[in-house]
Write a protein that holds these residues in place. Structure first.
Motif, mmCIF file in Angstrom:
data_model
loop_
_atom_site.group_PDB
_atom_site.id
_atom_site.type_symbol
_atom_site.label_atom_id
_atom_site.label_comp_id
_atom_site.label_asym_id
_atom_site.label_seq_id
_atom_site.Cartn_x
_atom_site.Cartn_y
_atom_site.Cartn_z
ATOM 1 N N TYR A 51 -33.334 -0.165 -29.086
ATOM 2 C CA TYR A 51 -33.572 -1.602 -29.089
ATOM 3 C C TYR A 51 -34.015 -2.031 -27.688
ATOM 4 N N TYR A 100 -34.326 -5.555 -25.263
ATOM 5 C CA TYR A 100 -33.940 -6.948 -25.106
ATOM 6 C C TYR A 100 -34.485 -7.464 -23.777
ATOM 7 N N GLN A 139 -33.606 -10.266 -20.794
ATOM 8 C CA GLN A 139 -32.564 -11.154 -20.271
ATOM 9 C C GLN A 139 -33.164 -11.954 -19.125
ATOM 10 N N LEU A 162 -29.543 -12.816 -23.472
ATOM 11 C CA LEU A 162 -30.275 -11.665 -24.014
ATOM 12 C C LEU A 162 -31.003 -12.064 -25.284
ATOM 13 N N PHE A 172 -33.604 -10.558 -28.337
ATOM 14 C CA PHE A 172 -34.085 -9.340 -28.984
ATOM 15 C C PHE A 172 -35.611 -9.288 -28.966
ATOM 16 N N TRP A 221 -37.085 -3.226 -32.186
ATOM 17 C CA TRP A 221 -36.185 -2.187 -32.672
ATOM 18 C C TRP A 221 -37.012 -1.038 -33.202
ATOM 19 N N ASN A 271 -38.289 -3.795 -36.596
ATOM 20 C CA ASN A 271 -38.174 -5.245 -36.527
ATOM 21 C C ASN A 271 -38.608 -5.676 -35.137
ATOM 22 N N ALA A 331 -30.567 -5.978 -35.145
ATOM 23 C CA ALA A 331 -30.711 -6.529 -33.801
ATOM 24 C C ALA A 331 -29.574 -7.507 -33.535
ATOM 25 N N LEU A 332 -29.106 -7.535 -32.305
ATOM 26 C CA LEU A 332 -27.983 -8.391 -31.958
ATOM 27 C C LEU A 332 -28.454 -9.760 -31.489
ATOM 28 N N PHE A 358 -27.136 -12.687 -29.203
ATOM 29 C CA PHE A 358 -26.145 -12.846 -28.148
ATOM 30 C C PHE A 358 -25.887 -14.312 -27.825
#
Lengths: 115, 110
Positions: free
Chosen positions: A33, A35, A37, A43, A45, A48, A56, B97-98, B100
């Motif tokens: 994954y 991300y 920030q 964070l 996304f 993936w 995704n 997917a996370l 947050f």
């Protein structure tokens, strides 16, 4: 056991340039994954990958792209860099095919600064 | 829309002063709530996974609990080395997917 490794640790680019960030997952992990920030945004996304396929993507423009290699390592490419792309880019990996009961483990990120 | 909200944004404690951090979430069908710790200049470090209301997990001075709408991270008798940003995340409705929260920055002074 080695954790998730990312390179480079820091990058400085100018607007309009292109950049490639790299990630090696924990041995045995097949899902990667990405991300972003950014300061004040938390964070978010990006992408993936699992078993070499993009599964995704988050709400980011197409100039953010990447791929996953047969050894499960991954690259994130960002084209036509903009000032707001300045951020810490984090890679995470998990075992299983994106299984929900597997936590994601993070690397320490690449700090990208756009001048 | 999937959403995770953490409060407070910042928390200052004296060493030994116990407190709790809150994470409220909105997601269709919770499939896992995760707590992470992030130190400055580092990536998030995994702490706990919680799956169902009523579940609790403990690790040293930290205890995470889960209800149907929120999770708490209880910190008992904190030490200066517990100073960090604590992040809460859930799996989004679209996949693994996370999503947050923005985190709670904890500062513990001796």
């Amino acid at each position: 056991e080695a954790g998730v490794t990312q390179s480079p640790t820091h990058l400085i680019k100018t607007r309009g340039q292109q950049v490639t960030l790299r990630c090696s997952p924990i041995s045995g992990h097949t899902s990667v994954y990405w991300y972003q920030q950014a300061l004040g945004l938390g964070l978010q996304f990006l992408l993936w990958y699992d078993e070499g396929e993009e599964r995704n993507r988050g709400n980011f423009p197409p100039r953010f792209s990447g791929r996953q290699f047969p050894n499960y390592s991954s690259e994130l490419n960002v084209n036509a860099l903009e000032l707001e792309d300045s951020a810490l880019y984090l890679c995470a990996s998990s075992s299983g095919q994106g299984a929900y009961n597997q936590p994601q483990h993070f690397g320490d990120g690449t700090r990208l600064s756009i001048l | 829309e999937d959403q995770v909200t953490q409060s407070p944004e910042a928390l200052r404690l004296q060493e030994g002063e116990s407190s709790s951090l809150n994470c409220s979430y909105t997601v269709s069908g919770l499939r896992g709530l995760f707590w992470y710790r992030q130190d400055p200049g580092k990536g998030p470090e995994f702490l706990f996974t919680l799956y169902s209301a009523g579940e609790e997990k403990e690790k040293e001075r930290l205890k995470a609990t889960l209800t149907k709408k929120e999770s708490f991270l209880h910190i008992t008798a904190p030490k200066p080395e517990d100073s960090a940003t604590y992040l809460c995340a859930v799996h989004g409705s679209a996949g693994t997917a996370l999503i947050f929260g923005k985190g709670t920055t904890l500062s513990v002074s001796s």
